[in-house]
Design a protein around this motif. Structure first.
Motif, PDB file in Angstrom:
ATOM      1  N   UNK A 139       0.733  -1.007   0.301  1.00 16.11           N
ATOM      2  CA  UNK A 139       0.304  -0.090   0.139  1.00 16.11           C
ATOM      3  C   UNK A 139       0.643   1.285  -0.223  1.00 16.11           C
ATOM      4  N   UNK A 140       0.318   2.368  -0.665  1.00 18.48           N
ATOM      5  CA  UNK A 140       0.561   3.873  -0.975  1.00 18.48           C
ATOM      6  C   UNK A 140      -0.252   4.524   0.477  1.00 18.48           C
ATOM      7  N   UNK A 141       1.213   5.413   0.946  1.00 16.49           N
ATOM      8  CA  UNK A 141      -0.119   6.199   2.309  1.00 16.49           C
ATOM      9  C   UNK A 141       1.088   7.912   2.569  1.00 16.49           C
ATOM     10  N   UNK A 142       0.183   9.003   2.417  1.00 17.03           N
ATOM     11  CA  UNK A 142       0.864   9.984   2.468  1.00 17.03           C
ATOM     12  C   UNK A 142       0.380  10.001   4.145  1.00 17.03           C
ATOM     13  N   UNK A 143       0.913  10.932   4.856  1.00 17.82           N
ATOM     14  CA  UNK A 143       1.428  10.972   6.288  1.00 17.82           C
ATOM     15  C   UNK A 143       1.743  13.154   6.653  1.00 17.82           C
ATOM     16  N   UNK A 144       1.393  12.877   7.417  1.00 24.05           N
ATOM     17  CA  UNK A 144       1.581  14.213   8.097  1.00 24.05           C
ATOM     18  C   UNK A 144       1.834  14.104   9.931  1.00 24.05           C
ATOM     19  N   UNK A 177       7.159   4.892  -9.565  1.00 21.68           N
ATOM     20  CA  UNK A 177       6.000   5.882  -9.236  1.00 21.68           C
ATOM     21  C   UNK A 177       5.583   6.124 -10.714  1.00 21.68           C
ATOM     22  N   UNK A 178       3.854   6.684 -10.460  1.00 19.82           N
ATOM     23  CA  UNK A 178       3.805   7.482 -10.754  1.00 19.82           C
ATOM     24  C   UNK A 178       3.724   8.789 -11.839  1.00 19.82           C
ATOM     25  N   UNK A 179       3.729   8.881 -12.964  1.00 25.67           N
ATOM     26  CA  UNK A 179       3.639  10.610 -13.396  1.00 25.67           C
ATOM     27  C   UNK A 179       2.246  10.600 -14.119  1.00 25.67           C
ATOM     28  N   UNK A 180       1.501  11.797 -14.147  1.00 26.13           N
ATOM     29  CA  UNK A 180       0.012  12.166 -14.578  1.00 26.13           C
ATOM     30  C   UNK A 180       0.678  13.670 -15.614  1.00 26.13           C
ATOM     31  N   UNK A 181       1.284  12.901 -17.108  1.00 24.58           N
ATOM     32  CA  UNK A 181       1.448  13.986 -17.882  1.00 24.58           C
ATOM     33  C   UNK A 181       0.468  14.499 -19.050  1.00 24.58           C
ATOM     34  N   UNK A 182       0.315  16.071 -19.119  1.00 29.16           N
ATOM     35  CA  UNK A 182      -0.792  16.334 -19.576  1.00 29.16           C
ATOM     36  C   UNK A 182      -0.489  16.503 -21.521  1.00 29.16           C
ATOM     37  N   UNK A 183      -1.852  15.486 -22.368  1.00 27.35           N
ATOM     38  CA  UNK A 183      -1.206  15.919 -23.302  1.00 27.35           C
ATOM     39  C   UNK A 183      -1.713  16.466 -24.589  1.00 27.35           C
ATOM     40  N   UNK A 326      -1.165  -2.102 -11.376  1.00 29.97           N
ATOM     41  CA  UNK A 326      -0.339  -1.568  -9.779  1.00 29.97           C
ATOM     42  C   UNK A 326       1.092  -1.118 -10.139  1.00 29.97           C
ATOM     43  N   UNK A 327       1.611   0.062 -10.112  1.00 24.37           N
ATOM     44  CA  UNK A 327       2.715   0.204  -9.149  1.00 24.37           C
ATOM     45  C   UNK A 327       3.254  -0.276  -8.291  1.00 24.37           C
TER      46      UNK A 327
END
Length: 486
Positions: A139-144, A177-183, A326-327
């Motif tokens: 799993x991937x998590x973002x923590x503060x 990791x994923x990267x979203x790139x504009x087309x 799944x990356x």
């Protein structure tokens, strides 16, 4: 299986056990009590705790002898997780309570602070903090985190944890990791093209493109040195009929797509302007534009700006979408480099691979085009045969792939690649020729991180470095550097 001994260092990755963010630069000194405040995205690894082998763990604050963390944490996660807080205890104090340990000599008391959920906020006090999943899916998590550390967190502790590990390259985290790139939309002979822009040879164009698409591209001045016969023509309209073009007018026109045998992802920009008094129309092909220029209806500004514009979708084809969406850190390079092509939002999601530049600085890159055809089919990207002409071009860079040695996240299933360019200099080019690095004795292999590492071990006759020639053909890759975290 080798037995690996990890020395825990506060404030750096506890690698091989789990991936944990570094926050040493977040400290504010306050005597023996220090402030810690950070936000970080973490990918889980197999829980090394005894009896937890089928579970996943993301360590947020590493346990350290004599150190207590006190604060609050907010998190979101891709899977259901518990918050775990560890407490220092000795073996005589266990007395039936819940514990966590990676060996029999060091045991921690274990508190579960919430039922499994995907997000939440929680306060904690303890010797370590982690997120834990009872299933084996990464799993991937973002923590503060906002809190305090009592003790001496900068001290190197001589506490050693021993566990079995087969993959020393887990010393790297977030290897994919994923990267979203504009087309962007383009046209070729009346058919729509969807393409991305990753690099440009001109600083002004880099700034303009980055601002327009809200994603930074790379400056590659050396692209200007690519021969004209290895470039296609890209026509951008500066006036005329409004539309989806880069400057807000008619759609950009490309001279080639991957259906043409001389297709190149690299293009030379020609700015097109309608002359006054001319009846403006929509062009659909490069030939029509050239005819109109020769007849005096429009004028060209040949900018000499070269851009890297890999095409994602074109008439009769598109780049391969991975069946496995799944990356993960251990995913295969084969089967495609894209997880999603979203035509409604004009976004394509690539897999960005972690690697190093020549000085050992972490970089991420994507793969869009390859020659020869064998590797392109295996990787699942476009075959661009014209790139083979660039093998001896001094502008392109070298990419070193490892064909044996330490198992890892590289394209050949060993350690990650090393690129022969420096992120701090102006020698970057997205086009690279492939060299293979082979250890003479794979049992003595080490992780190499810089070009000077390769040179040194090669000079000591410990490795062989040779140019890659699959099926006796030149091996050239369009591998633009990207920043997945901007």
């Amino acid at each position: 299986m080798k037995k690996i001994i990890i020395v825990l260092l506060i404030g750096i990755f506890v690698t091989g056990i789990v991936s944990v963010s570094t926050f040493s630069d977040q400290y504010v000194d306050a005597g023996s009590t220090k402030k810690v405040h950070f936000t970080q995205t973490i990918t889980s690894s197999q829980d090394p705790g005894l009896g937890h082998e089928d579970h996943q763990l993301a360590l947020v604050l590493s346990p350290n002898e004599g150190t207590i963390y006190d604060g609050s944490m907010t998190f979101t996660s891709s899977e259901l997780v518990n918050v775990i807080v560890l407490h220092e205890i000795n073996q005589n104090d266990v007395n039936g309570q819940e514990t966590w340990a990676v060996n029999e000599s060091k045991i921690y008391g274990l508190s579960l602070l919430n039922p499994e959920k995907k997000s939440g906020s929680i306060e904690f006090t303890g010797a370590g903090v982690a997120l834990h999943s009872t299933n084996s899916k990464e799993f991937t998590t973002t923590v503060s985190i906002d809190g305090w550390i009592r003790g001496q967190p900068t001290q190197v502790l001589e506490q050693k944890l021993e566990f079995q590990k087969e993959d020393p390259s887990l010393l790297l985290s977030r290897t994919n990791v994923p990267i979203e790139i504009p087309m962007h939309k383009g046209l070729h002979n009346g058919n729509e093209i969807l393409y991305i822009i990753t690099d440009a040879s001109d600083k002004n164009y880099v700034n303009t493109i980055s601002e327009k698409q809200e994603l930074n591209i790379q400056l590659s001045k050396s692209l200007k040195n690519i021969p004209e016969n290895n470039l296609q023509k890209i026509f951008l309209f500066k006036n005329g009929i409004e539309g989806d073009g880069f400057f807000g007018f008619q759609t950009d026109i490309f001279s080639e797509t991957p259906q043409q045998s001389d297709y190149s992802p690299l293009g030379s920009i020609i700015e097109v302007t309608w002359k006054s008094g001319q009846k403006e129309i929509i062009f659909e092909s490069a030939d029509d534009i050239i005819d109109a220029e020769q007849s005096g209806r429009i004028k060209f500004n040949e900018t000499n700006v070269v851009v890297n514009t890999p095409q994602i979708k074109w008439s009769g084809g598109q780049m391969t979408e991975r069946s496995d969406k799944q990356i993960s850190n251990k995913m295969s390079f084969s089967g495609g480099q894209i997880t999603e092509i979203n035509e409604d939002e004009l976004i394509v999601t690539f897999v960005a691979h972690r690697s190093w530049d020549s000085n050992g600085k972490t970089i991420y890159y994507i793969i869009t085009d390859v020659t020869p055809i064998g590797p392109s089919k295996l990787i699942g990207v476009k075959h661009s045969p014209s790139m083979s002409d660039l093998l001896t071009n001094l502008s392109i860079i070298e990419q070193y792939q490892f064909k044996n040695g330490i198992i890892g996240s590289g394209s050949l299933d060993f350690q990650p690649e090393i690129f022969n360019f420096s992120s701090d200099e102006e020698n970057y080019n997205p086009i690279s020729k492939i060299y293979l690095v082979e250890w003479h004795d794979s049992k003595s292999a080490q992780i190499l991180q810089t070009k000077s590492d390769i040179d040194s071990f090669h000079n000591d006759d410990l490795i062989t470095v040779s140019i890659a020639r699959p099926s006796n053909n030149e091996y050239i890759i369009n591998s633009p550097i990207v920043d997945p975290f901007q």
